[in-house]
Design an enzyme around this catalytic site. Structure first.
Site, PDB file in Angstrom:
ATOM      1  N   HIS A 163      -7.718  -5.652   0.158  1.00  0.00           N
ATOM      2  CA  HIS A 163      -6.497  -4.902   0.441  1.00  0.00           C
ATOM      3  C   HIS A 163      -5.962  -5.288   1.816  1.00  0.00           C
ATOM      4  CE1 HIS A 163      -3.829  -1.553  -0.441  1.00  0.00           C
ATOM      5  NE2 HIS A 163      -4.106  -0.977   0.714  1.00  0.00           N
ATOM      6  N   SER A 203       0.844  -1.189   0.000  1.00  0.00           N
ATOM      7  CA  SER A 203       0.000   0.000   0.000  1.00  0.00           C
ATOM      8  C   SER A 203       0.887   1.250   0.000  1.00  0.00           C
ATOM      9  CB  SER A 203      -0.956  -0.047   1.190  1.00  0.00           C
ATOM     10  OG  SER A 203      -1.987   0.904   1.053  1.00  0.00           O
ATOM     11  N   GLU A 260      -9.029  -5.934  -4.152  1.00  0.00           N
ATOM     12  CA  GLU A 260      -8.446  -4.845  -3.356  1.00  0.00           C
ATOM     13  C   GLU A 260      -9.498  -3.914  -2.753  1.00  0.00           C
ATOM     14  OE1 GLU A 260      -5.321  -4.214  -2.559  1.00  0.00           O
ATOM     15  OE2 GLU A 260      -4.042  -5.226  -4.021  1.00  0.00           O
TER      16      GLU A 260
END
Length: 517
Positions: free
Chosen positions: A431, A209, A331
């Protein structure tokens, strides 16, 4: 500018400064450390790699850590940088941390190898607003991969990235303090990792990320040249950067919002440095908002980061190093799940809000009727636009300069953290959900099934092979070919296989590369 990088030289040994009689004590250039030794690893925590950025050093580039006398205790985690706990996905929480936070942690195998080991430096994610290195326990990677892992804290939010011209440094540069922290940590690794048995010529930078976005930045930053030999980009939204002009405007307004706006830059700077850090953390600083995800991270258009990384990578101005890059299959469910559209009409309205005149085209490519829930359709849109298809663009561009290995994490049974809303839309492989397969992570659930544990072993073997050699090939595991065409390794608990239809499945022809100005 073409960045020069270190090669994959084999370690020659002879530089490790670890006493066999006292493996818990290591001598570094700034002083001795006493860490913790277990049956399968050693860990040295809260190692200061730069001076505390407090007082007049708030909003200054990191300065050298002074030497200390005696042996410093390195058996407990250091303070995290100031942040709102659990603020990334589900709103603000309690404020925690301390500005004296520029620490890193070094994890090594328990025994000396007789040669220098490869090193992975891990930059935590968290939208440049939360996260800390001590939350990641890499002991499985260290033991199984016979490698060293360094996890890093860096300044977050306004303390890390406020780009107010009143705080200009080094000839007028603004912002990027947290990124400069990362570069200081990499220089510490270059100077000191041999003391722990590490090879400074075999350093892989890695992150997820915001940590992966940071890796993209290092690939093109002149100040990072020569500090790493390979890179791992996990779920990196590398196109999210604020320009100098935007960041300076937002930061000036931010200072005024806090009551520090002044015509005299010196007065404004003194006012900002005198504010309690809690006020800085409680007041959000955002440069760009896309798909509901704010960023307040690195600023391009500065000498430290001359170009947006996507622009520079597409132009061939990235480090010519092996890159492992990938995304998770679902995600954006992590971001849509908090407030998903409940009907097809609400889904259509969300497309109009986010994509304007392109809404009809996107709705035709992602019809709500094809998904179990309208929210799942919206999550698929954001997944492809923000993560999957930009990863394709990056992989194609990087492959022109060196070997690239692309993956998709696709365990749709991965357990969700307790902080995620239940019963809204299926989260799938959302995610951050790949992280427990590599680390023990504070706040993320442990693996629940034998199949997940097996996938974890496979992923650790791949990641360790890449760190050790720049190639993730592992004997007796599914082959992971270099990215040629559209070859992407799909990581699943039942069987990991190479797919050649990644771009088609993610509708990447729908998504032209968009780089913020």
């Amino acid at each position: 500018m073409l960045l020069v990088t270190l090669g994959w030289a084999t370690g020659c040994g002879g530089r490790e400064r670890v006493s066999p009689a006292e493996p818990a004590v290591v001598d570094t250039t700034t002083g001795a450390l006493r860490g913790t030794v277990t049956a399968d690893h050693r860990v040295f925590e809260a190692i200061p790699y730069a001076a505390a950025p407090v007082g007049d050093l708030r909003w200054k580039p990191p300065e050298s850590q002074p030497h200390w006398q005696g042996t410093r205790d390195a058996t407990r985690p250091g303070a995290e940088c100031p942040q709102q706990i659990a603020a990334v996905v589900h709103g603000p929480g309690d404020i925690g941390g301390n500005e004296d936070c520029l620490f890193l942690n070094v994890w090594t195998p328990a025994r000396s190898a007789g040669h220098e080991r490869a090193v992975m430096v891990w930059f935590p994610g968290g939208a440049f607003s939360v996260g800390d290195g001590a939350s990641y326990d890499p002991s499985r990677l260290v033991a199984a991969g016979d490698m060293i892992v360094v996890t890093v804290n860096y300044r977050l939010g306004a303390p890390g990235f406020l780009a107010d011209p009143a705080l200009a440094y080094d000839g007028g540069q603004v912002g990027n303090f947290g990124f400069l922290d990362q570069q200081a940590a990499l220089r510490w690794v270059r100077e000191d990792i041999a003391a722990f048995g590490g090879d400074p010529a075999r350093v892989t930078i890695a992150g997820e990320s915001a940590g992966a976005t940071s890796v993209c930045d290092h690939l093109v930053s002149p100040g990072s040249a020569g500090l790493f030999a390979a890179a791992i980009v996990q779920s990196g939204r590398c196109q999210l950067q604020g320009s100098r002009e935007t960041a300076a405007h937002v930061s000036t307004d931010y200072a005024a919002q806090l009551g520090c706006g002044a015509a005299d830059p010196a007065i404004e700077a003194r006012c900002l440095r005198a504010l309690p850090v809690d006020r800085l953390i409680a007041t959000p600083l955002n440069y760009v908002t896309s798909s509901g995800i704010p960023t307040r991270g690195p600023v391009s258009g500065e000498p430290v980061l001359p170009d947006n990384p996507v622009t520079a990578i597409r132009a061939g101005r990235a480090a010519k190093v092996p890159v492992l890059i990938g995304v998770n299959h679902d995600e954006a469910t992590a971001f849509v799940a908090a407030a998903p559209p409940a009907t097809a009409t609400q889904y259509r309205d969300a497309l109009v809000r986010n994509f304007g005149p392109d809404a009809d085209r996107i709705a035709a490519a992602y019809p709500a009727a094809n998904y179990a829930h309208p929210g799942s359709a919206l999550a698929a849109v954001f997944t492809d636009d923000d993560f999957a298809c930009p990863a394709v663009t990056l992989a194609e561009s990087l492959a022109r300069g060196g070997p690239v290995y692309q993956y998709e994490f696709d365990d749709r049974t991965a357990a969700a953290p307790k902080t995620f809303p239940a019963g809204t839309i299926p989260l799938g492989a959302a995610h951050t959900f790949e992280l427990p397969y590599l680390f023990e992570v504070t706040g993320l659930p442990n693996l629940a099934t034998a199949a997940q544990q097996s996938l974890s072993g496979t992923m650790i073997a791949y990641w360790a092979a890449f760190v050790n050699s720049g190639d993730p090939h592992v004997a007796n595991r599914p082959d992971w070919p270099r990215r040629i065409g559209d070859k992407v390794l799909t990581l699943r608990p039942d069987a990991s296989t190479t797919a050649t239809d990644f771009s088609g499945r993610h509708h990447c022809k729908q998504w032209p590369t968009r780089v913020p100005s």
